[in-house]
Design a protein around this motif. Structure first.
Motif, mmCIF file in Angstrom:
data_model
loop_
_atom_site.group_PDB
_atom_site.id
_atom_site.type_symbol
_atom_site.label_atom_id
_atom_site.label_comp_id
_atom_site.label_asym_id
_atom_site.label_seq_id
_atom_site.Cartn_x
_atom_site.Cartn_y
_atom_site.Cartn_z
ATOM 1 N N UNK A 1 10.397 20.146 98.024
ATOM 2 C CA UNK A 1 11.632 20.660 97.436
ATOM 3 C C UNK A 1 11.590 20.436 95.943
ATOM 4 N N UNK A 2 12.013 21.476 95.166
ATOM 5 C CA UNK A 2 11.901 21.438 93.706
ATOM 6 C C UNK A 2 13.277 21.156 93.097
ATOM 7 N N UNK A 3 13.358 20.189 92.235
ATOM 8 C CA UNK A 3 14.594 19.898 91.523
ATOM 9 C C UNK A 3 14.662 20.768 90.292
ATOM 10 N N UNK A 4 15.840 20.776 89.580
ATOM 11 C CA UNK A 4 16.013 21.576 88.363
ATOM 12 C C UNK A 4 15.008 21.185 87.297
ATOM 13 N N UNK A 5 14.651 19.910 87.217
ATOM 14 C CA UNK A 5 13.706 19.457 86.187
ATOM 15 C C UNK A 5 12.272 19.749 86.575
ATOM 16 N N UNK A 6 12.037 20.259 87.757
ATOM 17 C CA UNK A 6 10.681 20.620 88.147
ATOM 18 C C UNK A 6 9.971 19.519 88.914
ATOM 19 N N UNK A 7 10.647 18.375 89.237
ATOM 20 C CA UNK A 7 10.010 17.310 90.005
ATOM 21 C C UNK A 7 9.930 17.716 91.460
ATOM 22 N N UNK A 8 9.005 17.104 92.172
ATOM 23 C CA UNK A 8 8.748 17.486 93.557
ATOM 24 C C UNK A 8 9.132 16.344 94.476
ATOM 25 N N UNK A 9 9.899 16.637 95.533
ATOM 26 C CA UNK A 9 10.268 15.654 96.541
ATOM 27 C C UNK A 9 9.694 16.098 97.878
ATOM 28 N N UNK B 1 21.912 34.506 81.550
ATOM 29 C CA UNK B 1 21.872 33.299 82.382
ATOM 30 C C UNK B 1 21.006 33.513 83.615
ATOM 31 N N UNK B 2 21.126 34.704 84.210
ATOM 32 C CA UNK B 2 20.307 35.012 85.373
ATOM 33 C C UNK B 2 18.825 34.981 85.010
ATOM 34 N N UNK B 3 18.494 35.584 83.868
ATOM 35 C CA UNK B 3 17.101 35.613 83.446
ATOM 36 C C UNK B 3 16.576 34.209 83.185
ATOM 37 N N UNK B 4 17.394 33.379 82.506
ATOM 38 C CA UNK B 4 16.961 32.005 82.242
ATOM 39 C C UNK B 4 16.771 31.221 83.538
ATOM 40 N N UNK B 5 17.696 31.408 84.472
ATOM 41 C CA UNK B 5 17.605 30.690 85.741
ATOM 42 C C UNK B 5 16.401 31.159 86.550
ATOM 43 N N UNK B 6 16.160 32.462 86.552
ATOM 44 C CA UNK B 6 14.981 32.988 87.244
ATOM 45 C C UNK B 6 13.700 32.401 86.639
ATOM 46 N N UNK B 7 13.634 32.380 85.327
ATOM 47 C CA UNK B 7 12.445 31.836 84.666
ATOM 48 C C UNK B 7 12.265 30.360 84.977
ATOM 49 N N UNK B 8 13.384 29.614 84.967
ATOM 50 C CA UNK B 8 13.298 28.192 85.273
ATOM 51 C C UNK B 8 12.827 27.964 86.703
ATOM 52 N N UNK B 9 13.399 28.770 87.624
ATOM 53 C CA UNK B 9 12.975 28.656 89.021
ATOM 54 C C UNK B 9 11.514 29.029 89.178
ATOM 55 N N UNK B 10 11.098 30.075 88.488
ATOM 56 C CA UNK B 10 9.693 30.491 88.592
ATOM 57 C C UNK B 10 8.766 29.410 88.048
ATOM 58 N N UNK B 11 9.150 28.800 86.919
ATOM 59 C CA UNK B 11 8.323 27.739 86.358
ATOM 60 C C UNK B 11 8.270 26.531 87.289
ATOM 61 N N UNK B 12 9.441 26.187 87.848
ATOM 62 C CA UNK B 12 9.474 25.038 88.759
ATOM 63 C C UNK B 12 8.637 25.299 90.000
#
Length: 294
Positions: A8-16, A235-246
């Motif tokens: 599972x990926x957190x907002x900061x990109x850490x993995x649990x 905001x959608x674009x930023x969130x999509x990019x963040x999710x894609x990076x994570x």
């Protein structure tokens, strides 16, 4: 069969790690990494807001198009009303001029009639006085008598002509008065029409101004809605990019850990073939646990 872990990926990109049983093919760990549920929910919420705002803006744009069409019709109606108003005012001005001319004609005819009546009265008085003073002469002088008769006949003709002129003047005056009354009636009708047209034009202009105010408010609302849409899409674009990076980071980490775990297993297998035992380190045991166990 080896166990497979879902991360599972957190907002900061850490993995649990979230452990589950699964199959591993060809000794390579290929794991699916769903984004954090909160981020997914936030993305869905933003997308729902975008869809709702787009519908609202489209409806407002349709209202604007309707208002613009109505304003066009009203502008044409106001233009037609203004044209009719000018025509009515022009007709009224012309009637006023004709009535003034009629009044001047009647006044002139009254003066002519009064002058004719005074002349007639003066002639009759002169004829009467002449008849009084020459009565004795008529008895003794036949020539004077003939002259008097001729003068009486002349005055008679003259008076009859002037009486006829007076009668004609009277008839003309009555006709002019009738025409003036007709013109005054038309004037009254045109004045009433003018008031009605002025009221209609004022009503049309008031409706137009109200629609213009509504249109201005609607334009502001559309502009604000489009600005909000731009912000939501950003905001959608930023969130999509963040999710894609994570997701990319989590996938890369999972693939790296899978390779490292395979290396540990290879060392264990190699030691087993040699008749020895390879004891993983603490970090290797943790890695093996995360990637599906020993």
């Amino acid at each position: 069969m080896r166990g497979k872990a879902i991360f599972s990926i957190t907002w900061a990109g850490t993995v649990r790690p979230l452990f589950c049983a699964s199959a591993l093919s060809a000794g390579v760990l290929l794991c699916a990494f769903p984004a954090h549920a909160d981020d997914r929910d936030q993305l869905k919420s933003i997308q729902a807001d975008i869809a709702s705002k787009e519908r609202a803006v489209r409806q407002q744009q349709q209202q604007r198009a309707t208002l613009l069409a109505q304003l066009k019709v009203q502008e044409e109606a106001i233009s037609a009303a203004a044209r009719k108003l000018r025509e009515t005012q022009s007709t009224l001005n012309e009637l006023n001029k004709q009535i003034d001319a009629m009044n001047a004609s009647i006044a002139k005819l009254e003066q002519q009639k009064a002058s004719q009546e005074r002349n007639l009265a003066a002639q009759l008085d002169a004829a009467f006085r002449q008849g009084e003073h020459s009565g004795v002469q008529y008895i003794f002088n036949s020539e004077e008598t003939a002259r008097g008769e001729r003068m009486q006949a002349y005055y008679g003709y003259l008076n009859q002509a002037r009486q006829e002129t007076i009668a004609q003047l009277k008839q003309t005056r009555e006709e002019v008065a009738a025409q003036r009354a007709e013109l005054e009636e038309k004037q009254s009708q045109q004045q009433t029409l003018l008031y009605e047209q002025q009221a209609q034009q004022a009503k049309l202009e008031q409706a137009r101004n109200e629609r213009k105010k509504t249109l201005t408010s609607l334009e502001s609302s559309i502009q604000a809605g489009q600005q909000q849409l731009s912000e939501l899409r950003a905001n959608e674009s930023r969130l999509r990019n963040s999710l894609a990076r994570a997701e990319a980071a989590a996938k890369a980490r999972a693939e790296r850990e899978a390779r490292e775990a395979d290396a540990v297993r290879d060392r264990q297998q190699e030691a087993s073939r040699k008749g020895t035992t390879y004891k993983p380190t603490e970090s290797e045991r943790s890695l093996m646990s995360r990637t599906g166990g020993l």
